[in-house]
Design a protein around this motif. Structure first.
Motif, PDB file in Angstrom:
ATOM      1  N   ALA A 139       0.796  -1.151  -0.016  1.00 21.97           N
ATOM      2  CA  ALA A 139      -0.049   0.069   0.047  1.00 21.97           C
ATOM      3  C   ALA A 139       0.785   1.049  -0.107  1.00 21.97           C
ATOM      4  O   ALA A 139       1.808   1.431   0.868  1.00 21.97           O
ATOM      5  CB  ALA A 139      -0.967  -0.072   1.134  1.00 21.97           C
ATOM      6  N   LEU A 140       0.346   2.096  -0.915  1.00 25.21           N
ATOM      7  CA  LEU A 140       1.410   3.254  -1.086  1.00 25.21           C
ATOM      8  C   LEU A 140       0.922   4.541  -0.319  1.00 25.21           C
ATOM      9  O   LEU A 140      -0.240   4.724  -0.104  1.00 25.21           O
ATOM     10  CB  LEU A 140       1.546   3.852  -2.480  1.00 25.21           C
ATOM     11  CG  LEU A 140       2.080   2.700  -3.590  1.00 25.21           C
ATOM     12  CD1 LEU A 140       2.231   3.174  -5.039  1.00 25.21           C
ATOM     13  CD2 LEU A 140       3.642   2.399  -3.235  1.00 25.21           C
ATOM     14  N   GLU A 141       1.877   5.307   0.105  1.00 28.87           N
ATOM     15  CA  GLU A 141       1.393   6.704   0.874  1.00 28.87           C
ATOM     16  C   GLU A 141       0.666   7.515  -0.178  1.00 28.87           C
ATOM     17  O   GLU A 141      -0.100   8.321   0.325  1.00 28.87           O
ATOM     18  CB  GLU A 141       2.488   7.276   1.738  1.00 28.87           C
ATOM     19  CG  GLU A 141       3.056   6.353   2.818  1.00 28.87           C
ATOM     20  CD  GLU A 141       4.024   7.344   3.568  1.00 28.87           C
ATOM     21  OE1 GLU A 141       4.483   8.216   3.169  1.00 28.87           O
ATOM     22  OE2 GLU A 141       4.813   6.502   4.423  1.00 28.87           O
ATOM     23  N   GLN A 142       1.299   7.487  -1.165  1.00 33.68           N
ATOM     24  CA  GLN A 142       0.583   8.507  -2.337  1.00 33.68           C
ATOM     25  C   GLN A 142       0.183   7.571  -3.556  1.00 33.68           C
ATOM     26  O   GLN A 142       0.757   7.401  -4.551  1.00 33.68           O
ATOM     27  CB  GLN A 142       1.572   9.426  -3.010  1.00 33.68           C
ATOM     28  CG  GLN A 142       2.308  10.154  -1.968  1.00 33.68           C
ATOM     29  CD  GLN A 142       3.279  11.160  -2.478  1.00 33.68           C
ATOM     30  OE1 GLN A 142       4.484  10.998  -2.547  1.00 33.68           O
ATOM     31  NE2 GLN A 142       3.066  12.688  -2.772  1.00 33.68           N
ATOM     32  N   PRO A 143      -1.174   6.854  -3.280  1.00 35.25           N
ATOM     33  CA  PRO A 143      -1.383   5.909  -4.344  1.00 35.25           C
ATOM     34  C   PRO A 143      -1.946   6.611  -5.618  1.00 35.25           C
ATOM     35  O   PRO A 143      -2.042   6.105  -6.818  1.00 35.25           O
ATOM     36  CB  PRO A 143      -2.807   5.311  -3.751  1.00 35.25           C
ATOM     37  CG  PRO A 143      -3.240   6.374  -2.734  1.00 35.25           C
ATOM     38  CD  PRO A 143      -2.014   6.967  -2.248  1.00 35.25           C
TER      39      PRO A 143
END
Length: 415
Positions: free
Chosen positions: A318-322
């Motif tokens: 899971a990305l902090e900036q999806p």
């Protein structure tokens, strides 16, 4: 007759001889030094990469290959074995939630619906027939009971009359017994008729319940067929981009075959693959650095898939900036999973000279010469390595590939 040379002349000649010998020796040394400089192993400083050992922080990481995938996408399978009747959308277009994408041939589903409706009607008719039959028999039994009740009244009256006459001797004992038996027989027949009414009620109720149960089963089948009929109208499950579509009209499709896929291309995650050797080091929540070129995106391990295939394990990041502008569907990226964090340790830039962890030979620059030294290499994050021992802060090491000099103890560095 020879004359002896003066001592001054002898001393001058001796000094000239010594001076000549010293000059020759110096010339020989200079020549040897020059030959050694020309023929000995050396490397130009511009041809190698050098890093200075310094104090800093480093994260031990495990590298994985990653691919960017939409954070939310749904596959729409075919609910039945059929064919594509009509296509309403185009691959790659933005679709709204519930928008019609394509239609499947629904003739078989409609025939199945008609058949189930007919079976439900048969069960309704069966219930009605059982109810009517029960009512008819109940009336018959009720009429028979009324007649038997009249017969019972008659036989009882006759028995009472015979009892009176018997008291005065006007009726024989046999006639009296016959009258008594007629009353008992009528009572038994009356009780049997009443039991027949209850038996008929229970039998009919059982038949009706069976018919209603069968009707309920058929009704569920009907509901399922209605759902299948609705699913033949393939619609977008949510708003997004249509990234897959069975766009050929008339093409046959099997049950469960993918006919459409809608993806949310505004938010992404990363699917990473690495060797199962590192499985013991992984856990959900670990920090992750996703790299593409010079761009680095932060993330966390969200899910570690339990299945291992061909010696590899997959995990979802899971990305902090999806929604970062760099991200594209199916973009390949490098994934570095942080398994350990260290601070205030000796570090140096990473390079081909380092080969994993452990004690290994590395060339350290001292003056114009690089000397082989045994260094203890610790953690690595792909950008830097930990120097756990064998060197001090401020020293410079060659980090480029110098494997061709691995048999040498030193290398001259040409400025």
């Amino acid at each position: 007759m020879d004359t002896a040379l003066a001592p001054d002349i002898i001393r001058r000649r001796r000094r000239r001889t010594l001076a000549a010998a010293a000059a020759a020796l110096a010339l020989a040394c200079a020549a040897a030094w020059g030959i050694n400089r020309a023929a000995g192993p050396s490397v130009s400083l511009s041809d190698i990469a050098v890093a200075e050992i310094r104090r800093g922080s480093i994260a031990n990481t495990v590298s994985a290959a990653g691919v960017v995938v939409p954070e939310h996408e749904e596959l729409v399978p075919s609910p039945i074995q059929s064919r594509v009747a009509k296509v309403h959308a185009k691959l790659g277009q933005q679709v709204a939630a519930g928008e019609l994408l394509l239609e499947l041939d629904d003739r078989n589903v409609r025939l199945a619906l008609d058949g189930i409706r007919e079976q439900i009607a048969q069960q309704d008719n069966r219930i009605l027939g059982l109810t009517l039959d029960m009512d008819q028999k109940r009336k018959q039994y009720a009429s028979a009971i009324e007649l038997l009740e009249l017969d019972l009244q008659s036989t009882r009256a006759k028995r009472e009359r015979y009892a009176t006459l018997r008291a005065v001797g006007a009726v024989s004992g046999e006639d009296m017994l016959t009258a008594e038996l007629n009353v008992q027989r009528t009572e038994v027949q009356l009780r049997q008729q009443k039991e027949l009414i209850e038996d008929n009620r229970r039998s009919t109720a059982s038949g009706v319940e069976g018919a209603r149960l069968q009707k309920s089963i058929l009704q569920k089948q009907l509901d399922q067929q209605r759902i299948l009929l609705a699913q033949t109208q393939v619609r977008a499950p949510f708003a997004g981009m249509l990234t897959s579509l069975a766009a050929e009209e008339g093409a046959a499709v099997a049950v469960g075959q993918l006919v459409a896929k809608v993806s949310d291309l505004g938010n992404y995650r990363v699917e990473a693959t690495l060797s199962d050797f590192h499985t013991r080091l992984l856990s959900p929540g670990q920090a992750v650095r996703v790299e593409q070129g010079k761009q680095v995106l932060a993330g966390r391990v969200h899910t570690i898939l339990p299945e291992i295939q061909n010696g590899t394990v997959k995990l979802l990041v899971a990305l902090e900036q999806p929604s970062h502008a760099l991200l594209r569907n199916k973009l390949r990226v490098d994934v570095n999973i942080v398994t350990e964090q260290k601070t205030n340790v000796l570090v140096a830039d990473s390079g081909p000279a380092f080969n994993g962890k452990g004690r290994q030979a590395v060339f350290v620059l001292r003056g114009g010469t690089a000397h082989k030294a045994m260094l203890d290499i610790g953690a690595s994050d792909g950008k830097a390595v930990e120097i756990a021992g064998g060197a001090q802060a401020g020293e410079r090491v060659i980090i480029s590939d110098v494997s061709r000099y691995k048999e040498l103890d030193s290398i001259r560095i040409q400025q």
